[in-house]
Design an enzyme around this catalytic site. Sequence first.
Site, PDB file in Angstrom:
ATOM      1  N   HIS A  25     -19.279 -41.800   6.525  1.00 55.73           N
ATOM      2  CA  HIS A  25     -19.692 -41.514   7.893  1.00 55.73           C
ATOM      3  C   HIS A  25     -18.737 -40.486   8.491  1.00 55.73           C
ATOM      4  O   HIS A  25     -17.568 -40.384   8.090  1.00 55.73           O
ATOM      5  CB  HIS A  25     -19.656 -42.776   8.743  1.00 55.73           C
ATOM      6  CG  HIS A  25     -20.718 -43.768   8.390  1.00 55.73           C
ATOM      7  ND1 HIS A  25     -21.042 -44.815   9.217  1.00 55.73           N
ATOM      8  CD2 HIS A  25     -21.525 -43.882   7.299  1.00 55.73           C
ATOM      9  CE1 HIS A  25     -22.007 -45.520   8.670  1.00 55.73           C
ATOM     10  NE2 HIS A  25     -22.314 -44.985   7.496  1.00 55.73           N
ATOM     11  N   GLU A  85     -17.138 -40.420  11.259  1.00 55.21           N
ATOM     12  CA  GLU A  85     -15.922 -41.004  11.824  1.00 55.21           C
ATOM     13  C   GLU A  85     -14.906 -41.340  10.738  1.00 55.21           C
ATOM     14  O   GLU A  85     -13.705 -41.092  10.893  1.00 55.21           O
ATOM     15  CB  GLU A  85     -16.230 -42.280  12.610  1.00 55.21           C
ATOM     16  CG  GLU A  85     -17.195 -42.094  13.754  1.00 55.21           C
ATOM     17  CD  GLU A  85     -18.631 -42.437  13.387  1.00 55.21           C
ATOM     18  OE1 GLU A  85     -19.136 -41.926  12.359  1.00 55.21           O
ATOM     19  OE2 GLU A  85     -19.256 -43.213  14.123  1.00 55.21           O
ATOM     20  N   CYS A 104     -20.874 -47.260  14.372  1.00 59.98           N
ATOM     21  CA  CYS A 104     -21.397 -48.479  13.765  1.00 59.98           C
ATOM     22  C   CYS A 104     -20.256 -49.490  13.614  1.00 59.98           C
ATOM     23  O   CYS A 104     -19.088 -49.150  13.826  1.00 59.98           O
ATOM     24  CB  CYS A 104     -22.000 -48.160  12.392  1.00 59.98           C
ATOM     25  SG  CYS A 104     -20.758 -47.801  11.118  1.00 59.98           S
ATOM     26  N   CYS A 151     -17.358 -48.248  11.310  1.00 67.01           N
ATOM     27  CA  CYS A 151     -16.534 -47.216  11.928  1.00 67.01           C
ATOM     28  C   CYS A 151     -15.739 -47.778  13.103  1.00 67.01           C
ATOM     29  O   CYS A 151     -14.585 -47.405  13.308  1.00 67.01           O
ATOM     30  CB  CYS A 151     -17.400 -46.045  12.358  1.00 67.01           C
ATOM     31  SG  CYS A 151     -18.140 -45.173  10.947  1.00 67.01           S
TER      32      CYS A 151
END
Length: 143
Positions: free
Chosen positions: A56, A58, A86, A89
Site C-alpha cells: 500500500h 502508506e 486501512c 496501514c
Amino acid sequence: MNDLNLDEIWMRRAIRQAELAAEDGDVPIGAVIIHGTAIIGQAHNQVERLKDPTAHAEMIAITQAAAALGDWRLLETVLYVTKEPCPMCAGAITLARIPRVVFGAPDLQNAGILKCPEIIRSVLEAECRDLLQAFFKSIRKHP
C-alpha cells in the site's frame, strides 16, 4: 501560509502519486510523508505490480521515511494520503509514531468489508512472554 494551504499543497503531491498508481492499473491511492518542509517518503499503491498485499502507498512511504530519517520512529512527521488508511496501514502509522495524518477521501467500505480472522490466544504464552522479557532485559543492561 496557513496549515490548510500547506495541507492542500502536500495533498496534491499525494494525488500525483495516486495518479501514478492508476496509470499502473492499481487502486489510485498515493501517500507523502513530510518532515519539516521536506518530503521524506512518497509512494503509490503497488499491490498489483508487486503482487504483494502489503504494498500500500502508506506502507511504502513509511519504509522510505524510516530509511531517510534512520529511525523507525517517525516523530515530527505528517502523512498525507488520498484515502483514509486501512487497518493494516493504520497499525503501521501508529507503530511508526506518526503524530499527524491528513487524508482526502474517507473509507466508507471498511466496516462492511473487513472480515476478522479466527484468533487463538495464549498458545505457548509463557515461552513467548519469557523470550520477550529476556530480550528487553538484555538490551536494558547494555547501553
